[in-house]
Scaffold this motif. Sequence first.
Motif, mmCIF file in Angstrom:
data_model
loop_
_atom_site.group_PDB
_atom_site.id
_atom_site.type_symbol
_atom_site.label_atom_id
_atom_site.label_comp_id
_atom_site.label_asym_id
_atom_site.label_seq_id
_atom_site.Cartn_x
_atom_site.Cartn_y
_atom_site.Cartn_z
ATOM 1 N N SER A 49 -4.057 14.473 -3.084
ATOM 2 C CA SER A 49 -3.063 13.639 -2.422
ATOM 3 C C SER A 49 -2.281 14.444 -1.381
ATOM 4 O O SER A 49 -2.103 14.006 -0.243
ATOM 5 C CB SER A 49 -2.125 13.060 -3.478
ATOM 6 O OG SER A 49 -1.212 12.188 -2.889
ATOM 7 N N ASP B 42 -4.710 7.267 -1.485
ATOM 8 C CA ASP B 42 -3.692 6.977 -2.499
ATOM 9 C C ASP B 42 -4.282 6.120 -3.617
ATOM 10 O O ASP B 42 -3.992 6.324 -4.793
ATOM 11 C CB ASP B 42 -2.497 6.250 -1.867
ATOM 12 C CG ASP B 42 -1.646 7.192 -1.039
ATOM 13 O OD1 ASP B 42 -1.826 8.419 -1.159
ATOM 14 O OD2 ASP B 42 -0.809 6.708 -0.256
ATOM 15 N N GLY B 46 -4.593 7.493 -7.234
ATOM 16 C CA GLY B 46 -3.830 6.645 -8.154
ATOM 17 C C GLY B 46 -4.680 6.170 -9.310
ATOM 18 O O GLY B 46 -4.262 6.203 -10.471
ATOM 19 N N ARG B 50 -3.833 7.141 -13.082
ATOM 20 C CA ARG B 50 -3.551 6.058 -14.025
ATOM 21 C C ARG B 50 -4.517 6.121 -15.207
ATOM 22 O O ARG B 50 -4.123 5.983 -16.362
ATOM 23 C CB ARG B 50 -3.729 4.701 -13.333
ATOM 24 C CG ARG B 50 -2.434 3.991 -12.985
ATOM 25 C CD ARG B 50 -2.639 2.550 -12.577
ATOM 26 N NE ARG B 50 -3.837 2.266 -11.809
ATOM 27 C CZ ARG B 50 -3.954 2.437 -10.491
ATOM 28 N NH1 ARG B 50 -2.947 2.913 -9.786
ATOM 29 N NH2 ARG B 50 -5.065 2.141 -9.864
#
Lengths: 208, 208
Positions: A49, B42, B46, B50
């Motif tokens: 990221s 992202d 992500g 998650r």
Amino acid sequence: MIFSSKLIEDAVQEFSRLPGIGKKTALRMVLQLLRMDVSEVDEFTGALSRMRHDIRFCKQCHNVADSEVCIFCVNPGRNHSQICVVETIRDVIAVESTQQYSGLYHVLGGILSPLDGIGPEQLNISTLHDRVKSIGATELIMALSPTIEGDTTVYYIARQLKDLPVTITTIARGIAFGGELEYADEMTLARSIAKRLPIESYVSMNGK
Amino acid sequence: MIFSSKLIEDAVQEFSRLPGIGKKTALRMVLQLLRMDVSEVDEFTGALSRMRHDIRFCKQCHNVADSEVCIFCVNPGRNHSQICVVETIRDVIAVESTQQYSGLYHVLGGILSPLDGIGPEQLNISTLHDRVKSIGATELIMALSPTIEGDTTVYYIARQLKDLPVTITTIARGIAFGGELEYADEMTLARSIAKRLPIESYVSMNGK
């Protein structure tokens, strides 16, 4: 493939977007992440990221950089009279990893390819003239693909810079070290005979 | 490999931690992320983050789950009298992807392997007895590796459950569909001749 977890399914889906990664390989990677500690996975996703968010492109040579100008362009220890012109960031890494080049770079972002709609405007060519002039470079080493598109790009750039006192060279083509003659294509072999070198330069290259 | 950006270097380093990913492949992936939009990256990071943070393991069958109990165990439409015993989550995905099995699963987390220090305590074996008893399962399908360790695990589990009225079966071994006889190992070929089937069952399997 049927997944019992949406979380796993989404992760596999995301990994499959990477080049050369099919569903099975993606699953193997996801299961590896699952075996890693949460903190390790945080480091993994954090590094990716950060890379994407904070990466910059050197405003002088268009190479990737961690700040406005890359580490090559700001380094006074490098030879600022030589610029190696390459297609991609990956080529910069390849040339730099030889540890035999100490000049600057210029990343075009591709090569001229009218059929693919890539003209001079799509590449970092227009800035090259000003750059060569302002830093007073004396040699431009063209390290582009040995294809018609690559040659076209070399000629195009040479024409753009013909008012400047800069020598344009291209990297040597020939039989690779360790390569066997019988497997070389005819064009490469013919060129490498035509451009043969005196034995002294061969010995010094090997001895280096 | 020499990188001009710490951000790129860190990202390549992290990717190389995944199984089967060398430095060159890692770089290719990082450059692909670099070509993607920030929002896409992202989504990528992500989904992985998650997955690792929110994943749970079903308290009944130890399969991955998005909540306390996995989608198989809570599904009244599945056959709760059959339990397929597998080594890993990956095996659950493989069996489930055949779309021919509608029972429950039990993920051991490996197989007995004293040489590697894996005994019954390291595996999800102790919970199996109570589970079979409480849901009244009548068949346990052992889908473990066809190795000495796999066989040992099958015998160990069979002994643990011998007081319960449950039939223990193992999945069929034999020549794979599309497999050629001459390339099959002798043990598999010998077993597949010994365990030959009447032609009716062969036809019905193909016709399915």
